[in-house]
Design a protein around this motif. Structure first.
Motif, PDB file in Angstrom:
ATOM      1  N   ARG A  21       0.839  -1.201   0.000  1.00  6.36           N
ATOM      2  CA  ARG A  21       0.000   0.000   0.000  1.00  6.36           C
ATOM      3  C   ARG A  21       0.872   1.248   0.000  1.00  6.36           C
ATOM      4  NH1 ARG A  21      -4.392   2.773  -1.462  1.00  6.36           N
ATOM      5  NH2 ARG A  21      -5.037   4.291   0.105  1.00  6.36           N
ATOM      6  N   LEU A  25       0.958   4.158  -2.942  1.00  6.86           N
ATOM      7  CA  LEU A  25       0.785   5.588  -2.691  1.00  6.86           C
ATOM      8  C   LEU A  25       2.011   6.367  -3.147  1.00  6.86           C
ATOM      9  CD1 LEU A  25      -0.835   5.457   0.862  1.00  6.86           C
ATOM     10  CD2 LEU A  25      -1.971   5.940  -1.307  1.00  6.86           C
ATOM     11  N   SER A  59      -2.065  12.856  -2.624  1.00  5.05           N
ATOM     12  CA  SER A  59      -2.463  11.504  -2.233  1.00  5.05           C
ATOM     13  C   SER A  59      -3.891  11.468  -1.702  1.00  5.05           C
ATOM     14  CB  SER A  59      -1.495  10.963  -1.172  1.00  5.05           C
ATOM     15  OG  SER A  59      -1.833   9.636  -0.826  1.00  5.05           O
ATOM     16  N   GLU A  60      -4.246  12.403  -0.810  1.00  4.87           N
ATOM     17  CA  GLU A  60      -5.592  12.389  -0.250  1.00  4.87           C
ATOM     18  C   GLU A  60      -6.631  12.821  -1.280  1.00  4.87           C
ATOM     19  OE1 GLU A  60      -5.428  15.033   3.077  1.00  4.87           O
ATOM     20  OE2 GLU A  60      -5.716  16.861   1.881  1.00  4.87           O
ATOM     21  N   ASP A  63      -7.324   9.826  -3.462  1.00  7.02           N
ATOM     22  CA  ASP A  63      -8.203   8.922  -2.705  1.00  7.02           C
ATOM     23  C   ASP A  63      -9.657   9.385  -2.798  1.00  7.02           C
ATOM     24  OD1 ASP A  63      -6.284   7.124  -1.863  1.00  7.02           O
ATOM     25  OD2 ASP A  63      -5.936   8.107   0.058  1.00  7.02           O
ATOM     26  N   GLU A  66     -10.992   8.966  -6.419  1.00  5.18           N
ATOM     27  CA  GLU A  66     -11.239   7.556  -6.723  1.00  5.18           C
ATOM     28  C   GLU A  66     -12.534   7.069  -6.053  1.00  5.18           C
ATOM     29  OE1 GLU A  66      -7.719   5.511  -5.519  1.00  5.18           O
ATOM     30  OE2 GLU A  66      -6.741   5.760  -7.471  1.00  5.18           O
ATOM     31  N   GLU A  67     -12.751   7.512  -4.817  1.00  7.57           N
ATOM     32  CA  GLU A  67     -13.963   7.100  -4.097  1.00  7.57           C
ATOM     33  C   GLU A  67     -15.216   7.518  -4.852  1.00  7.57           C
ATOM     34  OE1 GLU A  67     -16.389   8.289   0.006  1.00  7.57           O
ATOM     35  OE2 GLU A  67     -14.205   8.606  -0.086  1.00  7.57           O
ATOM     36  N   THR A 159     -10.366  15.270   3.777  1.00  2.25           N
ATOM     37  CA  THR A 159      -9.026  15.752   3.452  1.00  2.25           C
ATOM     38  C   THR A 159      -8.538  16.698   4.539  1.00  2.25           C
ATOM     39  OG1 THR A 159      -9.958  17.572   2.138  1.00  2.25           O
ATOM     40  CG2 THR A 159      -9.368  15.550   0.956  1.00  2.25           C
TER      41      THR A 159
END
Length: 287
Positions: A21, A25, A59-60, A63, A66-67, A159
């Protein structure tokens, strides 16, 4: 002995999962800060963030994207995978600055990487600003509207370092004629002959581009819109957001921009007075 061996094996497996993981990232934000790979023809998101936290923000933000992309496009990963398989025997094209070249570049990236990537971090080389490139099958404007509509209701902060998240439906050069052309493309529905009269506003921010004047951009972009629509700086239904940085510019059209706290992931949750108008906006979207 058997129990200890089992516990040790489980611990090692967890460490391997965490390592994978972490590597995943790391790969998403592996670009060095001095690289500049943003080019015309890309689609994605213009993002502001806390100084010195660009990679963490990237990165956040990925995330988060993508969600919501998985919610809005539930079959997208399968479609991309199928496209990758179909293009394995296709010849590679030379990289350039057009949309066709950008598509060829995406196909080459899919061939090179077994992991399907809907989003990729590209540094802007400017503090507090980054660019998230998205796959061409994703509509940045639709994804942002969908995301902020839900976040406005759930009030779930996801975030820490990210500020504004602006759709880049068109990415082009910072030349005035290129920006006008891109804005015309983004706002084509508002410029159609059968478009219903509405209200609009322009948001133009220019960073590290001395050759371009904000007033010149506003006058040139607003001229065709002003023929049929009315300017409303406070409660415009549509806002054309133009972000210029160095040699590049991103353009996106946002509905109810001010009511959605100007697409700022910090103030969206912090201001209690925004609750009622935001809920009204979400209700109007559902109708």
């Amino acid at each position: 002995m058997g129990k200890r061996a089992t516990e040790g094996s489980g611990g090692k497996g967890s460490q391997q999962k965490r390592a994978k993981r972490h590597q995943y990232l790391k790969d998403r934000v592996k670009y060095p800060q001095n690289s500049f790979d943003i080019s015309p023809g890309m689609k994605g998101f213009f993002v502001t963030c806390t100084r010195g936290r660009e990679k963490k923000s990237a990165s956040e933000t990925i995330d988060l994207l993508e969600e919501f992309a998985n919610k809005l496009y539930p079959n997208l990963e399968e479609e991309i995978a199928a496209e990758k398989d179909a293009s394995d025997d296709a010849p590679a094209a030379q990289a350039g600055g057009g949309i066709e070249d950008e598509i060829a570049r995406e196909i080459a990236e899919m061939k090179a990487s077994p992991k399907i990537k809907m989003f990729r971090y590209l540094p802007s080389t400017i503090d507090c600003i980054l660019y998230i490139k998205c796959h061409r099958k994703i509509d940045p404007e639709a994804l942002v509207q969908f995301m902020f509509a839900e976040l406005s209701v759930t009030k779930q902060r996801k975030t820490r370092f990210t500020g504004r998240l602006i759709p880049a439906k068109v990415t082009t050069t910072s030349k005035l004629d290129a920006i006008v052309k891109g804005a015309t493309q983004v706002a084509h529905e508002l410029l159609a002959e059968d478009a219903e009269p509405t209200t609009f506003a322009l948001v133009v921010n220019i960073r590290y581009c001395d050759d371009l004047k904000r007033d010149d951009v506003i006058l040139a972009v607003a001229a065709p819109l002003d023929v049929k629509h009315k300017v409303d700086l406070k409660n415009a239904r549509y806002t054309l957001v133009i972000e210029v940085f160095k040699s590049m510019a991103t353009i996106g059209l946002v509905e109810n921009y001010n009511a959605l706290r100007r697409l700022n992931l910090q103030t969206l949750f912090d201001d209690p007075s925004a609750k009622k108008p935001v809920e009204d906006v979400v209700q109007s979207m559902d109708e």
